[in-house]
Design a protein around this motif. Structure first.
Motif, PDB file in Angstrom:
ATOM      1  N   ASP A 220       0.960  -1.032  -0.100  1.00 14.06           N
ATOM      2  CA  ASP A 220       0.151   0.034   0.061  1.00 14.06           C
ATOM      3  C   ASP A 220       0.711   1.234   0.075  1.00 14.06           C
ATOM      4  O   ASP A 220       1.606   1.625   1.075  1.00 14.06           O
ATOM      5  CB  ASP A 220      -0.830  -0.208   1.277  1.00 14.06           C
ATOM      6  CG  ASP A 220      -1.862   1.087   1.177  1.00 14.06           C
ATOM      7  OD1 ASP A 220      -1.806   2.145   0.498  1.00 14.06           O
ATOM      8  OD2 ASP A 220      -2.895   0.989   2.125  1.00 14.06           O
ATOM      9  N   GLY A 221       0.926   2.057  -1.231  1.00 14.64           N
ATOM     10  CA  GLY A 221       1.699   2.967  -1.331  1.00 14.64           C
ATOM     11  C   GLY A 221       0.931   4.468  -1.018  1.00 14.64           C
ATOM     12  O   GLY A 221       1.517   5.386  -1.002  1.00 14.64           O
ATOM     13  N   VAL A 285       3.178 -16.501   5.397  1.00 14.07           N
ATOM     14  CA  VAL A 285       2.202 -16.663   4.562  1.00 14.07           C
ATOM     15  C   VAL A 285       1.460 -15.377   4.045  1.00 14.07           C
ATOM     16  O   VAL A 285       0.770 -15.224   3.061  1.00 14.07           O
ATOM     17  CB  VAL A 285       0.830 -17.307   5.345  1.00 14.07           C
ATOM     18  CG1 VAL A 285       1.291 -18.841   5.571  1.00 14.07           C
ATOM     19  CG2 VAL A 285       0.635 -16.707   6.638  1.00 14.07           C
ATOM     20  N   GLN A 286       1.854 -14.250   4.737  1.00 17.61           N
ATOM     21  CA  GLN A 286       1.377 -12.875   4.307  1.00 17.61           C
ATOM     22  C   GLN A 286       2.599 -11.912   4.390  1.00 17.61           C
ATOM     23  O   GLN A 286       3.229 -11.887   5.515  1.00 17.61           O
ATOM     24  CB  GLN A 286       0.117 -12.421   5.072  1.00 17.61           C
ATOM     25  CG  GLN A 286      -0.995 -13.297   4.443  1.00 17.61           C
ATOM     26  CD  GLN A 286      -2.466 -12.869   5.133  1.00 17.61           C
ATOM     27  OE1 GLN A 286      -2.281 -11.414   5.319  1.00 17.61           O
ATOM     28  NE2 GLN A 286      -3.317 -13.778   5.393  1.00 17.61           N
ATOM     29  N   LEU A 287       2.767 -10.972   3.595  1.00 13.25           N
ATOM     30  CA  LEU A 287       3.814  -9.917   3.608  1.00 13.25           C
ATOM     31  C   LEU A 287       2.851  -8.684   3.425  1.00 13.25           C
ATOM     32  O   LEU A 287       2.176  -8.443   2.434  1.00 13.25           O
ATOM     33  CB  LEU A 287       4.931  -9.831   2.653  1.00 13.25           C
ATOM     34  CG  LEU A 287       5.999 -10.821   2.917  1.00 13.25           C
ATOM     35  CD1 LEU A 287       6.749 -10.947   1.562  1.00 13.25           C
ATOM     36  CD2 LEU A 287       6.919 -10.515   4.072  1.00 13.25           C
ATOM     37  N   HIS A 288       2.928  -7.629   4.465  1.00 12.74           N
ATOM     38  CA  HIS A 288       2.094  -6.310   4.488  1.00 12.74           C
ATOM     39  C   HIS A 288       3.325  -5.261   4.284  1.00 12.74           C
ATOM     40  O   HIS A 288       3.978  -5.166   5.082  1.00 12.74           O
ATOM     41  CB  HIS A 288       1.311  -6.143   5.589  1.00 12.74           C
ATOM     42  CG  HIS A 288       0.103  -7.201   5.653  1.00 12.74           C
ATOM     43  ND1 HIS A 288       0.247  -8.268   6.432  1.00 12.74           N
ATOM     44  CD2 HIS A 288      -1.156  -7.151   5.259  1.00 12.74           C
ATOM     45  CE1 HIS A 288      -0.926  -8.911   6.337  1.00 12.74           C
ATOM     46  NE2 HIS A 288      -1.776  -8.343   5.565  1.00 12.74           N
ATOM     47  N   VAL A 289       3.181  -4.543   3.226  1.00 12.88           N
ATOM     48  CA  VAL A 289       4.293  -3.556   2.935  1.00 12.88           C
ATOM     49  C   VAL A 289       3.415  -2.142   3.099  1.00 12.88           C
ATOM     50  O   VAL A 289       2.683  -1.868   2.005  1.00 12.88           O
ATOM     51  CB  VAL A 289       5.013  -3.607   1.879  1.00 12.88           C
ATOM     52  CG1 VAL A 289       5.916  -2.402   1.469  1.00 12.88           C
ATOM     53  CG2 VAL A 289       5.749  -5.035   1.687  1.00 12.88           C
ATOM     54  N   LEU A 290       3.891  -1.403   4.081  1.00 15.58           N
ATOM     55  CA  LEU A 290       3.250  -0.088   3.961  1.00 15.58           C
ATOM     56  C   LEU A 290       4.407   0.985   3.437  1.00 15.58           C
ATOM     57  O   LEU A 290       5.183   1.132   4.139  1.00 15.58           O
ATOM     58  CB  LEU A 290       2.656   0.414   5.220  1.00 15.58           C
ATOM     59  CG  LEU A 290       2.255   1.708   5.543  1.00 15.58           C
ATOM     60  CD1 LEU A 290       0.854   1.917   4.523  1.00 15.58           C
ATOM     61  CD2 LEU A 290       1.612   2.096   7.045  1.00 15.58           C
ATOM     62  N   ALA A 291       3.983   1.717   2.544  1.00 15.79           N
ATOM     63  CA  ALA A 291       4.939   2.604   1.926  1.00 15.79           C
ATOM     64  C   ALA A 291       4.329   3.951   1.629  1.00 15.79           C
ATOM     65  O   ALA A 291       4.992   4.981   1.274  1.00 15.79           O
ATOM     66  CB  ALA A 291       5.356   2.055   0.539  1.00 15.79           C
TER      67      ALA A 291
END
Length: 313
Positions: A220-221, A285-291
């Motif tokens: 999420d950018g 199992v999940q990667l959450h990337v906050l950018a």
């Protein structure tokens, strides 16, 4: 007493100072309810403030259980906010990452983070975001805070039986999306560190070893970096997203996000991106990337912690 009385002008209740102290005693609980309902730290604080306004305008001298009364009030406030958000939301939900609650190990008292994140990870918040507002309210208030269905029914203007069905539908969605139990905290950090080391070194086999074959990456950018927002399925497809990890090849700081291992990218002493890991069994199992630059800046990471960020070997 239900929250239909909130618009009355108070009289005969405790003094303002005493009422404020009583409200402060429940503030952490109310913030936890609002965070689960909204998935946004800023909106959760707004909901708590609105609940205080309602309390300060109400005669609660006849309320036997003020905590329960406040819980239903903030539930209605959050329900209204969710409905308003749904009517104006333009961002696709598939790559939405909820606001993480971040704790830097060794930096201050984690009590505030614990009260918000106990039993609520980013993976669960993502699922809650897909529920209809009334379903989310019924599930959160009943399953997480043990509010009886007859009280919830008054908030959603349904019968208790219909409200029970709302919670049941939500519960099935949550259970279907449950990634399963993970290892202990130390092992989870080891797996997260192994992923980082492999991605920094371009070690394809090392990445495959720690990623579940059906792993999901959600990035999420925000508005400013909308081009980086995406949803990626499958370990090999995730590995090909090399550009996604570029910032994490610079200085990084191990942190905890919603009780799970995470890492913060730091550039010139400022946080630029966060990657959080959901681990089940012994695989990611999940990667959450906050950018999203605005939301990253709002995390409130102490500068002394950011100064401890290290470069990879």
């Amino acid at each position: 007493m239900d929250d239909s009385t909130v618009e009355r002008t108070g009289g005969g209740g405790p003094g303002t100072d005493a009422l404020a102290r009583r409200f402060d005693a429940d503030r952490g609980h109310l913030r936890a309810v609002a965070y689960r309902m909204l998935g946004s730290l800023g909106e959760a604080e707004d909901a708590v403030q609105e609940t205080w306004f309602k309390l300060s305008r109400t005669d609660v001298s006849g309320v036997a259980n003020l905590t329960g009364w406040l819980t239903t009030v903030i539930g209605r406030v959050c329900l209204d906010m969710l409905r308003s958000r749904g009517s104006r939301r333009e961002d696709p939900l598939d790559h939405f990452v909820p606001d993480p609650v971040v704790h830097v190990p060794g930096a201050g008292d984690p009590e505030h983070a614990a009260e918000l994140t106990e039993s609520v990870g980013l993976a669960l918040l993502v699922v809650l975001e897909t529920l209809a507002p009334a379903e989310r309210l019924a599930f959160v208030l009943h399953d997480m805070f043990a509010v009886p269905f007859d009280e919830i029914a008054r908030i959603v203007d349904r019968t208790p039986a219909a409200t029970r069905q709302l919670a049941s539908r939500a519960r099935r969605r949550v259970q279907d999306a449950d990634p399963g139990p993970g290892p202990d905290a130390r092992r989870q950090r080891e797996i997260a560190d192994a992923f980082l080391a492999a991605s920094q070194g371009g070690d394809f086999e090392g990445l495959l070893a720690v990623l579940d074959p059906d792993a999901v990456l959600r990035a999420d950018g925000g508005v400013l970096l909308a081009g980086t927002s995406k949803l990626v399925h499958g370990a090999e497809a995730i590995i090909r997203q090399a550009v996604m990890y570029a910032s994490f090849r610079k200085a990084s700081l191990p942190i905890v996000a919603n009780g799970l291992p995470a890492v913060l990218s730091v550039v010139d002493g400022r946080p630029t991106a966060l990657m959080a890991f959901t681990i089940a069994g012994d695989r990611i199992v999940q990667l959450h990337v906050l950018a999203d630059p605005e939301r990253i800046a709002a995390l409130g990471i102490p500068q002394e912690a950011l100064d401890r960020a290290v470069y990879p070997d």
